[in-house]
Design a protein around this motif. Structure first.
Motif, PDB file in Angstrom:
ATOM      1  N   ASP A 142      -7.094 -30.329  -7.420  1.00  0.00           N
ATOM      2  CA  ASP A 142      -5.858 -30.501  -8.179  1.00  0.00           C
ATOM      3  C   ASP A 142      -4.751 -29.583  -7.643  1.00  0.00           C
ATOM      4  O   ASP A 142      -3.588 -29.995  -7.524  1.00  0.00           O
ATOM      5  N   LEU A 145      -3.350 -30.963  -4.354  1.00  0.00           N
ATOM      6  CA  LEU A 145      -2.467 -32.105  -4.578  1.00  0.00           C
ATOM      7  C   LEU A 145      -1.125 -31.646  -5.150  1.00  0.00           C
ATOM      8  O   LEU A 145      -0.064 -32.105  -4.718  1.00  0.00           O
ATOM      9  N   ASP A 148       0.916 -30.016  -2.443  1.00  0.00           N
ATOM     10  CA  ASP A 148       1.043 -30.798  -1.206  1.00  0.00           C
ATOM     11  C   ASP A 148       0.448 -30.060  -0.007  1.00  0.00           C
ATOM     12  O   ASP A 148       1.069 -29.932   1.058  1.00  0.00           O
ATOM     13  N   GLN A 156     -11.598 -35.357   1.080  1.00  0.00           N
ATOM     14  CA  GLN A 156     -11.285 -36.211  -0.057  1.00  0.00           C
ATOM     15  C   GLN A 156     -12.427 -37.176  -0.345  1.00  0.00           C
ATOM     16  O   GLN A 156     -12.745 -37.459  -1.497  1.00  0.00           O
ATOM     17  N   SER A 170      -6.890 -37.572 -10.737  1.00  0.00           N
ATOM     18  CA  SER A 170      -6.006 -36.628 -10.034  1.00  0.00           C
ATOM     19  C   SER A 170      -4.984 -37.370  -9.179  1.00  0.00           C
ATOM     20  O   SER A 170      -3.807 -36.977  -9.116  1.00  0.00           O
ATOM     21  N   MET A 171      -5.411 -38.456  -8.532  1.00  0.00           N
ATOM     22  CA  MET A 171      -4.483 -39.241  -7.722  1.00  0.00           C
ATOM     23  C   MET A 171      -3.446 -39.918  -8.606  1.00  0.00           C
ATOM     24  O   MET A 171      -2.264 -39.996  -8.248  1.00  0.00           O
ATOM     25  N   HIS A 174      -0.933 -37.131  -9.807  1.00  0.00           N
ATOM     26  CA  HIS A 174      -0.021 -36.630  -8.780  1.00  0.00           C
ATOM     27  C   HIS A 174       0.659 -37.761  -7.998  1.00  0.00           C
ATOM     28  O   HIS A 174       1.315 -37.513  -6.997  1.00  0.00           O
ATOM     29  N   LYS A 176      -0.417 -40.331  -6.120  1.00  0.00           N
ATOM     30  CA  LYS A 176      -0.854 -40.555  -4.743  1.00  0.00           C
ATOM     31  C   LYS A 176      -1.699 -41.821  -4.707  1.00  0.00           C
ATOM     32  O   LYS A 176      -2.423 -42.129  -5.663  1.00  0.00           O
ATOM     33  N   GLY A 181      -3.900 -42.112   0.308  1.00  0.00           N
ATOM     34  CA  GLY A 181      -3.451 -40.755   0.050  1.00  0.00           C
ATOM     35  C   GLY A 181      -1.955 -40.538   0.150  1.00  0.00           C
ATOM     36  O   GLY A 181      -1.492 -39.394   0.055  1.00  0.00           O
ATOM     37  N   TYR A 183       1.879 -40.057  -0.776  1.00  0.00           N
ATOM     38  CA  TYR A 183       2.606 -39.581  -1.950  1.00  0.00           C
ATOM     39  C   TYR A 183       3.733 -40.555  -2.305  1.00  0.00           C
ATOM     40  O   TYR A 183       4.230 -41.295  -1.452  1.00  0.00           O
TER      41      TYR A 183
END
Length: 268
Positions: A142, A145, A148, A156, A170-171, A174, A176, A181, A183
């Motif tokens: 976390d 992420l 960055d 991952q 988590s993705m 944030h 993502k 992956g 952003y």
């Protein structure tokens, strides 16, 4: 005895340390894998390890104020032994249970003593419980992420294997893409995707509470692929799937994805 940290989890933790060390040194590793990692001095590796452990200690809220090493050891053992003696176990079972509990008490105390004296803790397999190791890796993933910080792809994937639901959430949090992956940016949108069709769960988007069906975050490319291929083909191709959300997660994601979960009612 409580389950100890696995070697896979230990490997993942040291990968996080490696990547953080490169960040401290200012080395770009976005194109690297762990097998191609450039050389780095022990100074940056040590600093990265200790910095991340200190961040986790503060995050976990471990209270060492007034802590006295082994102060409660005797009472804990007496209580545990008293509970075991009266059980209808074999003598050998009782010995094993008490021995394992004693080892847990000692390792927990050693870790607390490390924190008390040096504001750190041990990453040795025999001294770190699996529960603590998982909590540490969850924090690290976390934190990376949120800030960055570059991670190798295999990091991952290993993290996802160990805790897929936490990885997907988590993705989402944030913003993502759970597949590639990427952003979210002005030119590359990452959106919350209904893993299950809205028609089969809520009927319409206006009725979407977030409490039914599963969700995932995808970039436009993978969003289109999911719809063009179908869920089953997409899942087999990328080995990802949506997750169900609890009320606290819905509240958090509602702040990020403004047009979703409009029908969700927060308790007053």
């Amino acid at each position: 005895m409580a389950k100890r940290m696995s070697r896979e989890n230990q490997k993942l933790i040291y990968w996080f340390i490696d990547c953080y060390a490169y960040k401290l040194k200012g080395v770009d590793i976005n194109w690297q894998t762990s097998k191609q990692k450039p050389a780095i001095s022990d100074y940056f590796l040590y600093k990265a390890k200790e910095d991340l452990k200190k961040l986790y200690i503060r995050h976990s809220g471990k209270n060492i104020k007034g802590y006295e090493p082994f102060r409660n050891m005797e009472s804990k053992l007496k209580d545990r032994i008293g509970n075991i003696i009266d059980k209808n176990y074999t003598k050998e079972s009782k010995i094993n249970i008490i021995t394992n509990d004693l080892m847990d008490f000692v390792t927990d105390e050693i870790q607390m003593l490390f924190i008390k004296l040096n504001d750190t803790f041990s990453l040795a397999l025999k001294l770190m419980s699996n529960t603590e190791a998982v909590a540490f890796t969850n924090f690290l993933f976390d934190y990376f992420l949120q800030n960055d910080i570059a991670m190798w792809e295999e990091m991952q994937m290993l993290y996802k294997q160990q805790n897929e639901e936490k990885y997907i959430y988590s993705m989402l949090k944030h913003r993502k893409c759970a597949v590639c992956g990427k952003y979210h940016t002005e030119n590359s949108s990452i959106d919350l995707e209904h893993w299950d069709s809205i028609a089969s769960t809520h009927g319409t988007y206006k009725k979407d509470t977030g409490q039914e069906g599963r969700y995932i975050s995808l970039c436009r490319l993978h969003h289109n692929q999911k719809h063009n291929w179908g869920v089953q083909t997409f899942e087999r191709k990328y080995n990802v799937r949506g997750i169900y959300l609890d009320d606290e997660q819905i509240k958090e994601l509602k702040k990020i994805y403004k047009n979703h979960f409009k029908a969700f009612k927060e308790e007053i």
